[in-house]
Design a protein around this motif. Sequence first.
Motif, PDB file in Angstrom:
ATOM      1  N   ALA A   1      -8.758   3.445  -0.723  1.00  0.00           N
ATOM      2  CA  ALA A   1      -8.837   1.991  -0.576  1.00  0.00           C
ATOM      3  C   ALA A   1     -10.075   1.624   0.234  1.00  0.00           C
ATOM      4  CB  ALA A   1      -7.588   1.467   0.130  1.00  0.00           C
TER       5      ALA A   1
ATOM      6  N   MET B   1       0.852  -1.211   0.000  1.00  0.00           N
ATOM      7  CA  MET B   1       0.000   0.000   0.000  1.00  0.00           C
ATOM      8  C   MET B   1       0.881   1.252   0.000  1.00  0.00           C
ATOM      9  SD  MET B   1      -3.071  -1.220   0.162  1.00  0.00           S
ATOM     10  CE  MET B   1      -4.188   0.042   0.738  1.00  0.00           C
TER      11      MET B   1
ATOM     12  N   THR C   1     -11.337  -1.056   2.649  1.00  0.00           N
ATOM     13  CA  THR C   1     -10.644  -2.056   3.454  1.00  0.00           C
ATOM     14  C   THR C   1     -11.648  -2.858   4.277  1.00  0.00           C
ATOM     15  OG1 THR C   1     -10.370  -0.382   5.165  1.00  0.00           O
ATOM     16  CG2 THR C   1      -8.561  -0.639   3.620  1.00  0.00           C
TER      17      THR C   1
ATOM     18  N   LYS D   1      -1.677   8.107   3.151  1.00  0.00           N
ATOM     19  CA  LYS D   1      -1.422   8.024   1.706  1.00  0.00           C
ATOM     20  C   LYS D   1      -2.438   8.845   0.919  1.00  0.00           C
ATOM     21  CE  LYS D   1       1.563   5.891   0.375  1.00  0.00           C
ATOM     22  NZ  LYS D   1       3.020   6.235   0.368  1.00  0.00           N
ATOM     23  N   THR D   2      -3.714   8.829   1.375  1.00  0.00           N
ATOM     24  CA  THR D   2      -4.756   9.592   0.676  1.00  0.00           C
ATOM     25  C   THR D   2      -4.422  11.081   0.734  1.00  0.00           C
ATOM     26  OG1 THR D   2      -6.404   7.930   1.266  1.00  0.00           O
ATOM     27  CG2 THR D   2      -7.258  10.073   0.594  1.00  0.00           C
TER      28      THR D   2
ATOM     29  N   ASN E   1      -5.950   1.259   7.876  1.00  0.00           N
ATOM     30  CA  ASN E   1      -6.684   2.501   7.616  1.00  0.00           C
ATOM     31  C   ASN E   1      -5.851   3.724   7.973  1.00  0.00           C
ATOM     32  OD1 ASN E   1      -8.867   1.177   6.598  1.00  0.00           O
ATOM     33  ND2 ASN E   1     -10.046   1.209   8.488  1.00  0.00           N
TER      34      ASN E   1
ATOM     35  N   GLN F   1      -3.487   4.209   5.136  1.00  0.00           N
ATOM     36  CA  GLN F   1      -4.150   4.708   3.925  1.00  0.00           C
ATOM     37  C   GLN F   1      -4.555   6.172   4.074  1.00  0.00           C
ATOM     38  OE1 GLN F   1      -4.174   3.477   0.905  1.00  0.00           O
ATOM     39  NE2 GLN F   1      -5.227   5.328   0.219  1.00  0.00           N
TER      40      GLN F   1
END
Length: 463
Positions: A356, A348, A358, A395-396, A389, A392
């Motif tokens: 994503a 990821m 999840t 990353k988002t 989470n 992510q």
Amino acid sequence: MLAKRIEQNRIDLQEGMAQEVLSRIEGENRRYFIETYGCQMNVRDSETIAGLLQRMGYLPAPSKEEANVILFNTCCVRDHAEKRLLANIGALKEQKEGDGSLIIGICGCMMQQADVAKKVMRRFPFVNFVFGTNALWRLPELMLGALGGERLILTEEEGFAICEGLPARRSNPFSAFVNITFGCDNFCSYCIVPYVRGRERSRALSEVVAEVRSLAEQGITEVTLLGQNVNSYGKGKDVDFADLLRAVNGVDGIRRIRYMSSHPKDLTPRLMAAIAENDKVCHHMHLPVQSGSTAILERMNRRYSRESYLNLVQDLRRTVPDIELTTDVIVGFPGETEADFQDTLSLMDQVGFAAAFTFKYSPRKGTRAAEAADQVPEALKKERLKRLNDLQAVKTTENNKKYLGHRGEVLVEGFDRRSETILFGKLDTFKMVYFPGDEGLLGTYQTVSVTECARNSLLGRME
Ligand code: 5AD
Ligand code: SF4
């Protein structure tokens, strides 16, 4: 030819029954309410159900309480959907007691499981009918039966033929879902879909193009081609998904083509080229990875490895440089060790998905993984989901930052839930942008520039 004629006869027969329902129902007693659970396929199925009900003279009800027909379109892919559904059906008892003529039907993936369908009928004597995903087209027959006091179960429709030409009441006036394949042959070991939606069948290219053309004539400018695995469209025919994208790209009036979901094992260089070469095909791909560990991917029966997924992403980004990727991930699949989970985290981190979905692994009765002895404890699944989470989210936000100052076209889809002056629309890459504007802009394409990156969304203004 003969098969086509038989199919037409079956549809004509249903049409006759729809007319019969229309002639039987009284002026006021014709409001319907559909509650839809699950994925886009179910949303699209509900549009067909609504279309069929409207052909029988029914109109949408503003709420369940005001409806004469209530349908639950169910999902059984994850979670404790069954318990929730049974509670929701139970809650209708009082309404039925107050109005004996209320028709209640339960349909969708969960009802394609014969044992669950029977349980619903047994436990709730006030339910009029249940039907599975492959019996949608027989709704007139079910409605006619219900009006005559019959209780019916239609779950195991043989052959799973594609039924063309059914009406639909589309829920969005600018953007439409278009089925291209039904069912799935992949049998990922955790997944119930192949059992409840049957074998994979592709619609004829000419049928898909004809539907898209007719949608364009009605003013729709964006289509999302739907299938459990769109990349394997045309299996057994002499066309593939790349051909289909080219054909849909040629339809006048359509400005954007989206599609979902893609299976990595069927993502070919030919398809990547078609995405790059056809200007209406959006630069977004939902490419579920499920896990970053090759050992787990093998047990999931995904038929690709961590390395081959990463190579695909690299090739795709080389062919379509600004493409955004989104994905699905399952944590806590049977046998998943901390090291396997670390592989997921590092994948990821390496790919940098725009978003994503999840999930904690949840055993589905009848699937291979549900039988595995090495199930992961719930607390561990929960903990891994949180760690995933958290990563992510970072990353988002990181990915959103690249949009700062970006100019791009959005299709204006609606108002922000909390405001009557803030609109939202999606960029070609599926990124949502919020910006000030008024109602007159709904359904139009506007160029916006991104001025701010909030945690999960982009804020902008119109040019
Ligand atoms: N448990 C958890 N997640 C699941 N999915 C499918 N089946 C299961 C299951 N048994 C997820 C997959 C799939 C998405 C639609 O739902 O990630 O891509
Ligand atoms: Fe389920 Fe796998 Fe088919 Fe997707 S590809 S619907 S996850 S079996």
